[in-house]
Write a protein that holds these residues in place. Structure first.
Motif, PDB file in Angstrom:
ATOM      1  N   LYS A 179      90.664 -13.008  10.782  1.00  8.66           N
ATOM      2  CA  LYS A 179      90.448 -11.558  10.709  1.00  8.66           C
ATOM      3  C   LYS A 179      89.770 -11.179   9.399  1.00  8.66           C
ATOM      4  CE  LYS A 179      94.307 -10.171  13.627  1.00  8.66           C
ATOM      5  NZ  LYS A 179      95.599  -9.488  13.688  1.00  8.66           N
ATOM      6  N   HIS A 180      90.116 -11.830   8.322  1.00 13.24           N
ATOM      7  CA  HIS A 180      89.529 -11.524   7.017  1.00 13.24           C
ATOM      8  C   HIS A 180      88.046 -11.906   6.966  1.00 13.24           C
ATOM      9  CE1 HIS A 180      93.355 -10.341   5.360  1.00 13.24           C
ATOM     10  NE2 HIS A 180      93.910 -11.505   5.746  1.00 13.24           N
ATOM     11  N   ALA A 181      87.703 -13.050   7.531  1.00  9.37           N
ATOM     12  CA  ALA A 181      86.301 -13.482   7.554  1.00  9.37           C
ATOM     13  C   ALA A 181      85.486 -12.541   8.422  1.00  9.37           C
ATOM     14  CB  ALA A 181      86.197 -14.911   8.058  1.00  9.37           C
ATOM     15  N   PHE A 182      86.045 -12.115   9.561  1.00 10.54           N
ATOM     16  CA  PHE A 182      85.347 -11.189  10.447  1.00 10.54           C
ATOM     17  C   PHE A 182      85.138  -9.844   9.754  1.00 10.54           C
ATOM     18  CE2 PHE A 182      85.207  -7.976  13.843  1.00 10.54           C
ATOM     19  CZ  PHE A 182      84.101  -8.435  14.544  1.00 10.54           C
ATOM     20  N   ALA A 183      86.149  -9.344   9.034  1.00  4.20           N
ATOM     21  CA  ALA A 183      86.038  -8.072   8.315  1.00  4.20           C
ATOM     22  C   ALA A 183      84.961  -8.173   7.240  1.00  4.20           C
ATOM     23  CB  ALA A 183      87.380  -7.684   7.704  1.00  4.20           C
ATOM     24  N   ALA A 184      84.900  -9.295   6.539  1.00  6.20           N
ATOM     25  CA  ALA A 184      83.880  -9.494   5.505  1.00  6.20           C
ATOM     26  C   ALA A 184      82.492  -9.510   6.127  1.00  6.20           C
ATOM     27  CB  ALA A 184      84.151 -10.779   4.742  1.00  6.20           C
ATOM     28  N   LEU A 185      82.344 -10.149   7.276  1.00  3.11           N
ATOM     29  CA  LEU A 185      81.064 -10.204   7.973  1.00  3.11           C
ATOM     30  C   LEU A 185      80.627  -8.799   8.393  1.00  3.11           C
ATOM     31  CD1 LEU A 185      78.737 -11.827   9.221  1.00  3.11           C
ATOM     32  CD2 LEU A 185      80.120 -12.048  11.290  1.00  3.11           C
ATOM     33  N   VAL A 186      81.542  -8.004   8.919  1.00  5.81           N
ATOM     34  CA  VAL A 186      81.230  -6.633   9.335  1.00  5.81           C
ATOM     35  C   VAL A 186      80.792  -5.821   8.118  1.00  5.81           C
ATOM     36  CG1 VAL A 186      82.247  -4.498  10.234  1.00  5.81           C
ATOM     37  CG2 VAL A 186      82.678  -6.667  11.396  1.00  5.81           C
ATOM     38  N   ALA A 187      81.479  -5.995   6.973  1.00  9.31           N
ATOM     39  CA  ALA A 187      81.127  -5.267   5.754  1.00  9.31           C
ATOM     40  C   ALA A 187      79.735  -5.643   5.276  1.00  9.31           C
ATOM     41  CB  ALA A 187      82.166  -5.528   4.669  1.00  9.31           C
ATOM     42  N   VAL A 188      79.406  -6.926   5.286  1.00  7.49           N
ATOM     43  CA  VAL A 188      78.078  -7.390   4.857  1.00  7.49           C
ATOM     44  C   VAL A 188      76.995  -6.820   5.765  1.00  7.49           C
ATOM     45  CG1 VAL A 188      76.604  -9.439   4.652  1.00  7.49           C
ATOM     46  CG2 VAL A 188      78.914  -9.471   3.696  1.00  7.49           C
ATOM     47  N   VAL A 189      77.227  -6.833   7.070  1.00  8.76           N
ATOM     48  CA  VAL A 189      76.251  -6.294   8.020  1.00  8.76           C
ATOM     49  C   VAL A 189      76.073  -4.792   7.794  1.00  8.76           C
ATOM     50  CG1 VAL A 189      75.808  -5.843  10.471  1.00  8.76           C
ATOM     51  CG2 VAL A 189      76.578  -8.104   9.734  1.00  8.76           C
ATOM     52  N   ALA A 190      77.166  -4.048   7.522  1.00  9.68           N
ATOM     53  CA  ALA A 190      77.089  -2.605   7.295  1.00  9.68           C
ATOM     54  C   ALA A 190      76.297  -2.300   6.028  1.00  9.68           C
ATOM     55  CB  ALA A 190      78.495  -2.007   7.211  1.00  9.68           C
ATOM     56  N   VAL A 191      76.557  -3.043   4.946  1.00  8.72           N
ATOM     57  CA  VAL A 191      75.826  -2.832   3.687  1.00  8.72           C
ATOM     58  C   VAL A 191      74.349  -3.152   3.876  1.00  8.72           C
ATOM     59  CG1 VAL A 191      75.547  -3.672   1.313  1.00  8.72           C
ATOM     60  CG2 VAL A 191      77.826  -3.145   2.193  1.00  8.72           C
ATOM     61  N   ALA A 192      74.044  -4.244   4.544  1.00  2.97           N
ATOM     62  CA  ALA A 192      72.647  -4.614   4.789  1.00  2.97           C
ATOM     63  C   ALA A 192      71.944  -3.535   5.606  1.00  2.97           C
ATOM     64  CB  ALA A 192      72.570  -5.963   5.496  1.00  2.97           C
ATOM     65  N   GLY A 193      72.622  -2.997   6.601  1.00  2.34           N
ATOM     66  CA  GLY A 193      72.045  -1.922   7.418  1.00  2.34           C
ATOM     67  C   GLY A 193      71.781  -0.678   6.587  1.00  2.34           C
TER      68      GLY A 193
END
Length: 175
Positions: A13-27
């Motif tokens: 869950k932590h890795a998935f949350a980090a991935l979502v955060a990175v994608v949101a910042v990049a967007g």
């Protein structure tokens, strides 16, 4: 029964949350870059604009229009290069003039170069008016003082400032 592993798409869950955060910042970064870009040069200028002055204008008409614009912005100034005062409390002959050809009212401020202290301020002077003699606002000791006379132009109708010009002068206090 399915076994609960605490994983999403094979990630914790932590890795998935980090991935979502990175994608949101990049967007957000991509959106910011796209939205703040300057328009391309070809989009900035009107495609119907042509180089040069209006067609059919003679060189004399173009020159007259340019001369008129220059004359509107010009300000002639006139003041004595050395203003002599018998003593620091007396009048001196300044010969401040707003010539008739100026299209604006003028005010004059005289400031000492050493210390930037203002020692004279006029009221408005209309074109074709002059101030022959002035009295300083400070009783200066005998000697020569380097000063700057700043002429500020004002629109004759609105009294808004239109420009400034300055001249270096000397104030001579004799006794």
């Amino acid at each position: 029964m399915a076994k609960k592993t605490g994983k999403i798409l094979g990630m914790s869950k932590h890795a998935f949350a980090a991935l979502v955060a990175v994608v949101a910042v990049a967007g957000a970064v991509v959106a910011g870059v796209v939205l703040t870009q300057q328009p391309a040069v070809e989009d900035w200028f009107d495609s119907n604009a042509s180089q040069g002055q209006f067609e059919g204008k003679s060189k004399e008409e173009i020159q007259a229009a340019l001369n008129e614009q220059v004359a509107k912005g010009m300000m002639n100034i006139s003041i004595a290069a050395v203003i002599v005062f018998p003593d620091g409390a007396s009048e001196g002959e300044a010969r401040i003039e707003n010539i008739a050809a100026n299209p604006m009212d003028q005010k004059v401020t005289i400031t000492l170069k050493d210390g930037d202290e203002t020692v004279y301020e006029s009221g408005a002077i209309a074109p074709d008016q002059h101030i022959q003699n002035i009295k300083l606002s400070k009783d200066l000791a005998p000697g020569d003082y380097a000063a700057v006379a700043t002429f500020t132009g004002y629109d004759r109708e609105t009294h808004k400032q239109t420009g400034q010009a300055a001249a270096e002068i000397t104030l001579r206090i004799e006794g």
